[in-house]
Design a protein around this motif. Structure first.
Motif, short mmCIF file in Angstrom:
data_model
loop_
_atom_site.label_atom_id
_atom_site.label_comp_id
_atom_site.label_asym_id
_atom_site.label_seq_id
_atom_site.Cartn_x
_atom_site.Cartn_y
_atom_site.Cartn_z
N PHE A 66 5.02 6.85 -14.50
CA PHE A 66 3.79 7.63 -14.65
C PHE A 66 3.19 7.90 -13.28
CE2 PHE A 66 2.45 3.24 -14.69
CZ PHE A 66 1.21 3.21 -14.08
N ARG A 67 2.36 8.94 -13.25
CA ARG A 67 1.76 9.37 -11.98
C ARG A 67 0.26 9.14 -11.99
NH1 ARG A 67 3.98 15.19 -10.01
NH2 ARG A 67 5.90 14.48 -9.00
N VAL A 68 -0.24 8.73 -10.84
CA VAL A 68 -1.68 8.63 -10.65
C VAL A 68 -2.02 9.29 -9.33
CG1 VAL A 68 -1.87 6.48 -11.97
CG2 VAL A 68 -1.53 6.37 -9.50
N ALA A 69 -3.28 9.57 -9.13
CA ALA A 69 -3.75 10.11 -7.86
C ALA A 69 -5.12 9.52 -7.59
CB ALA A 69 -3.82 11.64 -7.91
N GLY A 70 -5.37 9.22 -6.32
CA GLY A 70 -6.66 8.61 -6.02
C GLY A 70 -6.95 8.50 -4.54
N LYS A 71 -7.98 7.76 -4.26
CA LYS A 71 -8.45 7.58 -2.89
C LYS A 71 -7.97 6.24 -2.37
CE LYS A 71 -12.66 7.70 -0.04
NZ LYS A 71 -12.01 8.56 0.97
N THR A 72 -7.52 6.22 -1.13
CA THR A 72 -7.04 4.99 -0.52
C THR A 72 -8.06 4.46 0.49
OG1 THR A 72 -5.85 6.22 1.21
CG2 THR A 72 -4.63 5.63 -0.78
N PHE A 73 -8.01 3.14 0.67
CA PHE A 73 -8.87 2.46 1.63
C PHE A 73 -8.00 1.51 2.43
CE2 PHE A 73 -11.30 3.53 -2.11
CZ PHE A 73 -12.49 4.05 -1.62
N GLU A 74 -7.97 1.69 3.73
CA GLU A 74 -7.22 0.79 4.60
C GLU A 74 -8.07 -0.44 4.89
OE1 GLU A 74 -4.05 1.20 5.43
OE2 GLU A 74 -4.04 3.07 4.28
N THR A 75 -7.51 -1.61 4.66
CA THR A 75 -8.28 -2.84 4.79
C THR A 75 -7.53 -3.85 5.64
OG1 THR A 75 -9.26 -2.49 2.62
CG2 THR A 75 -9.37 -4.71 3.51
N ARG A 76 -8.23 -4.45 6.57
CA ARG A 76 -7.63 -5.50 7.39
C ARG A 76 -7.83 -6.85 6.73
NH1 ARG A 76 -5.24 -4.71 11.83
NH2 ARG A 76 -5.39 -2.71 12.94
N MET A 77 -6.71 -7.39 6.23
CA MET A 77 -6.72 -8.70 5.59
C MET A 77 -5.28 -9.17 5.52
SD MET A 77 -8.18 -9.82 1.83
CE MET A 77 -9.79 -9.13 2.17
N GLY A 78 -5.01 -10.37 5.96
CA GLY A 78 -3.65 -10.86 5.99
C GLY A 78 -3.15 -11.35 4.65
N ASN A 79 -1.81 -11.38 4.49
CA ASN A 79 -1.14 -11.95 3.32
C ASN A 79 -1.50 -11.26 2.01
OD1 ASN A 79 0.09 -14.02 4.94
ND2 ASN A 79 -1.86 -15.11 4.93
N ILE A 80 -1.70 -9.95 2.05
CA ILE A 80 -1.96 -9.19 0.84
C ILE A 80 -0.80 -8.22 0.64
CG2 ILE A 80 -3.50 -7.62 -0.37
CD1 ILE A 80 -4.74 -10.33 0.14
N ALA A 81 0.00 -8.46 -0.40
CA ALA A 81 1.12 -7.59 -0.68
C ALA A 81 1.05 -6.97 -2.07
CB ALA A 81 2.44 -8.36 -0.53
N PHE A 82 0.29 -7.62 -2.97
CA PHE A 82 0.21 -7.16 -4.35
C PHE A 82 -1.24 -7.21 -4.83
CE2 PHE A 82 4.38 -9.14 -3.76
CZ PHE A 82 5.22 -8.12 -4.16
N THR A 83 -1.51 -6.55 -5.94
CA THR A 83 -2.85 -6.56 -6.51
C THR A 83 -3.30 -7.99 -6.82
OG1 THR A 83 -2.37 -4.42 -7.51
CG2 THR A 83 -4.33 -5.58 -8.31
#
Length: 299
Positions: free
Chosen positions: A139-156
């Motif tokens: 399925f397809r989604v579209a949205g706004k992205t936010f670049e965030t500085r935080m270590g050890n984040i790979a998944f929701t």
């Protein structure tokens, strides 16, 4: 003995006698409480009345028998339902579809033992029910992205309910996306997307459904999610002020309690995500919930 210890005794008793005839009076007597007092503290702790919990627990155990291809009437009678129709009605109310259609969504493992102390520590806001297993096409989604500085984040799952930290209410991202993309189905998706080239930041995506042929404005990311099998969990119904802690606690419960004792493991090649629809609108509902999609495969 503490109240929590006594309630845990009741929870364990229900599982051990899941096919027996159970009523509020017998459960209250088990811990020497009056039915009124017992019902009140049970609801405060679990989010369910005693008999609502018993019925839902029976239905969760019945899922295993559905996978064994037992006749629905036999399952109904085995778990104390008097008729096929009564069982089907209760099943549909709990899981959203009748047992004949739900077979393909049943977990292959029996419900895990519930530890009330663990759920309270995790602040789930109540008991987390067995997930629905679904095979979701691409399925397809579209949205706004936010670049965030935080270590050890790979998944929701590494930063649950991150919108609470990153998206300010005055930004009105949700309204903007619906106005720009006009999706047919209401619902918002939240993904944490890892950045392989960097270990100290990740991309957070807040998205809605994207219809083929829709013009996507500059600054909006189109994202395709591949076909995946998911375990879909609903967070317990809670007042909106407890919503974020309930989401985080439910994620913690899934990863620390449900997953290790299940017959599944995380499919690391797919994305996990959070899904929010109208049931999280506190202006429509007194208590709210959302869904967590965990990509899985059999161990």
């Amino acid at each position: 003995m503490t109240q929590l210890f006594l309630l845990q005794k009741v929870i364990d008793y229900i599982d051990e006698h899941i096919k027996d005839d159970i009523n509020t009076e017998s459960l209250a007597k088990l811990i020497s409480y009056s039915p009124f007092h017992f019902s009140r503290i049970f609801h405060q702790t679990t989010g369910y009345t005693p008999m609502d919990y018993v019925q839902k627990r029976k239905l969760q155990f019945a899922l295993v028998d559905l996978l064994k291809e037992k006749r629905i009437i036999d399952i109904a009678l085995e778990y104390g339902f008097e008729t096929h129709a009564g069982f089907t009605k209760s099943f549909k109310r709990c899981f959203g579809s009748p047992p004949s259609l739900y077979k393909m969504h049943c977990p292959i493992s029996v419900p895990q033992r519930l530890c009330l102390e663990s759920l309270i520590q995790k602040k789930t806001g109540g008991v987390v029910l067995q997930p629905k297993i679904i095979s979701k096409p691409p399925f397809r989604v579209a949205g706004k992205t936010f670049e965030t500085r935080m270590g050890n984040i790979a998944f929701t799952r590494d930063a649950p309910a991150f919108w609470n930290q990153r998206i300010l209410s005055e930004e009105s991202i949700e309204t903007t996306l619906y106005n720009l993309l006009t999706p047919k189905k209401h619902g918002e998706y939240c993904f944490n997307l890892s950045a392989p080239e960097s270990e100290d930041h990740f991309t957070y995506l807040f998205a809605v459904n994207f219809e083929e042929g829709t013009t996507v404005p500059e600054g909006i990311l189109k994202f395709t999610v591949k076909a995946t099998t998911y375990a879909v969990f609903k967070t317990p119904l809670v007042p909106v002020e407890q919503f974020v802690s309930s989401i985080k606690g439910t994620w913690q419960y899934i990863l620390e309690d449900w997953l290790p004792d299940s017959q599944y493991e995380v499919d690391e090649d797919s994305y996990d995500f959070e899904y929010y629809d109208e049931h999280c609108h506190d202006w429509e509902y007194d208590k709210v919930y959302m869904e967590i999609y965990l990509p899985i495969k059999e161990k």
